[in-house]
Design a protein around this motif. Structure first.
Motif, mmCIF file in Angstrom:
data_model
loop_
_atom_site.group_PDB
_atom_site.id
_atom_site.type_symbol
_atom_site.label_atom_id
_atom_site.label_comp_id
_atom_site.label_asym_id
_atom_site.label_seq_id
_atom_site.Cartn_x
_atom_site.Cartn_y
_atom_site.Cartn_z
ATOM 1 N N THR A 175 25.165 29.088 38.761
ATOM 2 C CA THR A 175 25.525 28.253 37.622
ATOM 3 C C THR A 175 27.033 28.196 37.479
ATOM 4 N N ASP A 176 27.602 27.006 37.562
ATOM 5 C CA ASP A 176 29.044 26.808 37.388
ATOM 6 C C ASP A 176 29.339 26.884 35.899
ATOM 7 N N ILE A 177 29.981 27.963 35.454
ATOM 8 C CA ILE A 177 30.236 28.136 34.023
ATOM 9 C C ILE A 177 31.457 27.342 33.557
ATOM 10 N N MET A 178 32.092 26.616 34.482
ATOM 11 C CA MET A 178 33.228 25.751 34.151
ATOM 12 C C MET A 178 32.958 24.322 34.625
ATOM 13 N N GLU A 179 31.727 23.941 34.649
ATOM 14 C CA GLU A 179 31.329 22.672 35.263
ATOM 15 C C GLU A 179 32.150 21.486 34.749
ATOM 16 N N GLY A 180 32.714 20.724 35.695
ATOM 17 C CA GLY A 180 33.473 19.528 35.368
ATOM 18 C C GLY A 180 34.902 19.767 34.924
ATOM 19 N N GLU A 181 35.315 21.019 34.768
ATOM 20 C CA GLU A 181 36.652 21.316 34.265
ATOM 21 C C GLU A 181 37.676 21.289 35.397
ATOM 22 N N ARG A 182 38.793 20.613 35.155
ATOM 23 C CA ARG A 182 39.865 20.500 36.153
ATOM 24 C C ARG A 182 40.851 21.659 36.008
ATOM 25 N N PHE A 183 40.292 22.868 36.003
ATOM 26 C CA PHE A 183 41.095 24.078 35.838
ATOM 27 C C PHE A 183 40.664 25.108 36.869
ATOM 28 N N ASP A 184 41.532 26.101 37.076
ATOM 29 C CA ASP A 184 41.258 27.164 38.038
ATOM 30 C C ASP A 184 41.073 28.503 37.335
ATOM 31 N N SER A 185 40.098 29.241 37.795
ATOM 32 C CA SER A 185 39.947 30.640 37.437
ATOM 33 C C SER A 185 39.480 31.381 38.690
ATOM 34 N N GLU B 172 40.606 40.738 39.226
ATOM 35 C CA GLU B 172 40.996 41.428 37.995
ATOM 36 C C GLU B 172 40.969 40.511 36.780
ATOM 37 N N GLN B 173 40.879 39.206 36.998
ATOM 38 C CA GLN B 173 40.823 38.249 35.897
ATOM 39 C C GLN B 173 39.396 37.851 35.536
ATOM 40 N N ILE B 174 38.424 38.546 36.107
ATOM 41 C CA ILE B 174 37.007 38.289 35.815
ATOM 42 C C ILE B 174 36.327 39.629 35.597
ATOM 43 N N THR B 175 35.615 39.806 34.477
ATOM 44 C CA THR B 175 34.976 41.096 34.225
ATOM 45 C C THR B 175 33.735 40.938 33.359
ATOM 46 N N TRP B 176 32.738 41.764 33.626
ATOM 47 C CA TRP B 176 31.489 41.763 32.867
ATOM 48 C C TRP B 176 31.588 42.680 31.660
ATOM 49 N N SER B 177 30.884 42.309 30.599
ATOM 50 C CA SER B 177 30.754 43.207 29.454
ATOM 51 C C SER B 177 29.874 44.387 29.851
ATOM 52 N N SER B 178 29.986 45.483 29.129
ATOM 53 C CA SER B 178 29.265 46.702 29.482
ATOM 54 C C SER B 178 27.752 46.527 29.406
ATOM 55 N N SER C 138 26.198 43.741 30.209
ATOM 56 C CA SER C 138 25.853 42.720 31.212
ATOM 57 C C SER C 138 25.444 41.377 30.608
ATOM 58 N N LYS C 139 25.662 41.189 29.317
ATOM 59 C CA LYS C 139 25.248 39.948 28.671
ATOM 60 C C LYS C 139 26.325 38.865 28.680
ATOM 61 N N SER C 140 27.587 39.264 28.890
ATOM 62 C CA SER C 140 28.694 38.309 28.826
ATOM 63 C C SER C 140 29.669 38.541 29.968
ATOM 64 N N LEU C 141 30.424 37.508 30.252
ATOM 65 C CA LEU C 141 31.413 37.549 31.320
ATOM 66 C C LEU C 141 32.735 37.017 30.778
ATOM 67 N N ALA C 142 33.790 37.783 30.912
ATOM 68 C CA ALA C 142 35.115 37.332 30.494
ATOM 69 C C ALA C 142 35.882 36.835 31.712
ATOM 70 N N TYR C 143 36.580 35.718 31.552
ATOM 71 C CA TYR C 143 37.399 35.206 32.647
ATOM 72 C C TYR C 143 38.689 34.606 32.089
ATOM 73 N N CYS C 144 39.707 34.531 32.930
ATOM 74 C CA CYS C 144 41.017 34.024 32.524
ATOM 75 C C CYS C 144 41.216 32.614 33.065
ATOM 76 N N CYS C 145 41.832 31.764 32.260
ATOM 77 C CA CYS C 145 42.075 30.393 32.698
ATOM 78 C C CYS C 145 43.178 29.770 31.844
ATOM 79 N N GLU C 146 44.002 28.951 32.468
ATOM 80 C CA GLU C 146 45.000 28.150 31.753
ATOM 81 C C GLU C 146 44.476 26.717 31.725
#
Length: 692
Positions: free
Chosen positions: A216-226, A235-241, A243-251
């Motif tokens: 599943t593309d969690i940024m579907e259609g977005e013209r951004f990079d992560s 290091e810019q992508i990490t799971w919650s303890s 396992s229910k959520s995923l944090a990622y960095c993006c500009e």
């Protein structure tokens, strides 16, 4: 019957041939190699092993890491995987292949080791047993993946890959399949060393119950990079303890807005309901490298305050996930933080910070914000990972490349456990490294490294090099470099003077920020103070001084060329800024020049910007009188190679001895082994001609 015998014999020969090929395909190593001399050379520098991918097993008993060695003849490197017992230091090599396993790490349950490999074509995720056996492919994603991260419960895998979103010329004009062109309507269309294409790096999530062929593309259609390009990683992508959520960095900006901004945010994706929340909305600078506490209550990350300022103070922020309260734990700490790692009890965060020219290990109490400095010495720590009652850390210095150590968090004492380069380094004589504090023209103290030749004789006089640091805000710390290696320079009988001049972190934010808007100002006075002070020493030949540097250091050399008043007899500038107006109009990350030069060159009412552009090195070429070596790579998009051409051409037109070393395939750095060796040969050939 004869045909059957022939078939059997042929099959045996094929099997035998395959076995022989498997032996040939083993990995490559230089470990234990002997040298004919005791001085460091460019060839020896590239021969040493390089440690990476260091992690600690979930049970905290075993260190996992990779070692890469360069085959100079083949002009490439090979990497293999090792483990070390934290308790007794027993080392085991678990791979010996030419597959070049990368991004090596423990699976969350500790039962497998994961890695990326292109052994079946595209780069995919693989796993193997902890002894290196039973290699198994985990993903089969079209065109491969670039990063991966398992959820703690192993039910999902997050991975990144390139997804085509934009149209290219062949989409617009399918009847012109051989056309080769770009059509741009906005900046920024290239970045560091790569032209932007119609692909974007997106984060995907997939269940792990079978071979993963999609997600599943969690940024579907977005013209951004992560992760963020070009340097962001896992290091810019990490799971919650849980396992229910995923944090990622993006500009999440495009074009001109993207080029002028550093406003990167941390987003939280809910796997169950597939919703995304911006956790750092309204925080305008870089917000990067999130990490969840083991107890699941908090998220910590590195945060800069101001938009457009890439060298702002790197703060340690923490978010209470239940209340939503954000807090700067590093308030009052006048240093940067990096490489955050939670303690097992979630009551402490380990981090690395630069202080007075060295990288040290620190910890912060998450309850009261109390910060403790754990280590002290002449070295650079790069990472600190808790392992039972110890810390596993990577450490290097100007005396040796990165190795793995076990640190006592109570005393700060450490003990090496990797010893990857011990036998090779034992054959070499290294020069003494000394820290000095020098009084500047505005009566402040400036820390300066002085590196002496091996077997230094104070009764002799030595040619001496002023090293000008790049960045511009990047500390002259205890780094070991494949290019700007001070021990290699010292091995060629040069003394090196490397000042932590104005504009470098590790000495307080005021010292760091002074340089913005003051290119050609106080930091240049600091350079002259450093070399003038050392030139008074009886062992420094004041008639044979050189100035060298790259990037901002390369600009420094160009600026020095017009102002040094015959101090120097030879200059070397690598990828330096020569013409500020041209630089402003042709670089890619506009936030860099816009912040540091305080604006553009056409705004004549902006006095701060006009002061910057008035200090452009090309405006002082009438004063140039010193032989100069100019080095540049064609794929350097941060400081385009035409800057180097302009400097070299100008020197020749002015009748000044000059040489242009140009690398068509290199970028802001020199990354291939043989080009790196060529770089050093030309570097010393030039300096020796004028200083020896």
């Amino acid at each position: 019957m004869n045909k059957l015998k022939y078939s059997i014999i042929l099959a045996i020969l094929i099997i035998a041939s395959s076995c022989q090929n498997s032996v040939v395909e083993k990995g490559f190593t230089n470990k234990g190699k002997t040298f004919s001399g005791s001085r460091l050379t460019p060839e020896i520098l590239w021969t040493l092993g390089r440690i990476g991918n260091v992690s600690v097993s979930p049970d905290k008993e075993t260190v996992l890491y990779s070692v890469s060695y360069t085959n100079i003849e083949e002009n490439k490197s090979y990497s293999d995987v090792y483990t070390i017992s934290v308790k007794d230091g027993v080392k085991t090599q678990i791979t010996d292949t030419k597959s070049n396993e990368s991004a090596v790490t423990w699976r969350p349950d500790g039962k497998k080791i994961n890695f990326l490999s292109a052994e079946k074509g595209s780069v995919q995720l693989w796993e193997m047993d902890v002894d290196g056996s039973n290699r198994k492919q985990v993903t089969n994603i079209e065109n491969g993946i670039t990063n991966y991260q398992y959820s703690p419960d192993l039910k999902h895998l997050a991975f990144t890959c390139e997804i085509k979103i934009d149209e290219n010329i062949h989409d617009l004009y399918p009847d012109l399949p051989l056309a080769n062109a770009r059509i741009e309507d906005d900046i920024m269309y290239r970045h560091w060393d790569t032209w932007e294409d119609d692909d974007y790096s997106h984060v995907f999530v997939a269940p792990t119950d079978k071979l993963i062929e999609s997600g599943t593309d969690i940024m579907e259609g977005e013209r951004f990079d992560s992760p963020l390009k070009p340097f962001g990683g896992v290091e810019q992508i990490t799971w919650s303890s849980d396992s229910k959520s995923l944090a990622y960095c993006c500009e999440k900006l495009v074009g001109k807005a993207y080029a002028f901004s550093t406003n990167a945010d941390i987003y939280l994706y809910n796997v169950q309901d597939q919703t995304t929340q911006n956790l750092t909305k309204g925080m305008m600078g870089y917000d990067l490298n999130p990490t969840f506490s083991p107890d699941g209550k908090y998220l910590a990350w590195e945060s800069m305050e101001r938009d457009g300022y890439e060298s702002d103070k790197n703060r340690l922020f923490i978010l209470d996930l239940a209340s939503g309260e954000k807090k700067d734990l590093s308030t009052g700490f006048d240093q940067n933080v990096a490489n955050l790692v939670w303690s097992e009890k979630s009551d402490k965060i380990w981090f690395i910070s630069n202080y007075h020219g060295t990288n040290e290990i620190y910890s912060i109490n998450t309850n009261d914000g109390n910060i403790s400095k754990i280590t002290e010495g002449v070295h650079n720590y790069y990472a600190a990972i808790p392992a039972q009652d110890k810390i596993v850390a990577t450490k290097g210095s100007m005396m040796f490349p990165t190795e793995i150590f076990v640190v006592d968090p109570k005393t700060g004492n450490d003990q090496e456990i990797s010893f990857e380069n011990k036998e090779m380094l034992a054959q070499l004589e290294m020069g003494k490294v000394e820290s000095r504090w020098i009084t500047t023209t505005d009566n402040k103290k400036m820390q300066t490294w002085v590196i002496y030749p091996p077997n230094f004789d104070p009764n002799k006089k030595y040619p001496t090099l002023l090293y000008c640091q790049g960045g511009p805000q990047s500390t002259v710390s205890q780094f070991w470099s494949l290019r700007w290696n001070f021990q290699l320079m010292a091995a060629n009988d040069y003394i090196i003077v490397a000042p932590n001049r104005r504009g470098l972190p590790g000495f307080g934010q005021e010292w760091n920020e002074q340089i913005s808007g003051d290119y050609g100002g106080q930091n240049m006075k600091d350079y002259f103070t450093a070399i003038d002070t050392l030139a008074k020493e009886p062992y420094v030949d004041e008639t044979k001084l050189g100035a060298i540097g790259a990037s901002y250091g390369g600009f420094s050399v160009y600026w020095i060329a017009g102002h040094h008043q015959k101090r120097f007899k030879a200059l070397v500038s690598h990828c330096g800024i020569f013409n500020f107006e041209q630089m402003y109009s042709t670089t890619e990350e506009m936030f860099f020049v816009n912040w540091d030069l305080k604006g553009n060159y056409w705004d004549k009412d902006n006095k701060a910007a006009q002061k910057s552009f008035d200090n452009s090195p090309h405006k002082f070429v009438k004063n140039w009188d010193t032989p100069i070596l100019v080095i540049h790579g064609e794929k350097d998009f941060r400081i385009p190679y035409t800057q180097g051409m302009g400097a070299f051409n100008t020197a020749i037109m002015r009748g000044i001895p000059a040489r242009f070393l140009y690398f068509p395939e290199e970028c802001h750095w020199v990354l291939s082994p043989q080009n790196g060796i060529l770089w050093h040969r030309e570097f010393f050939r030039w300096l020796d001609a004028y200083l020896k």
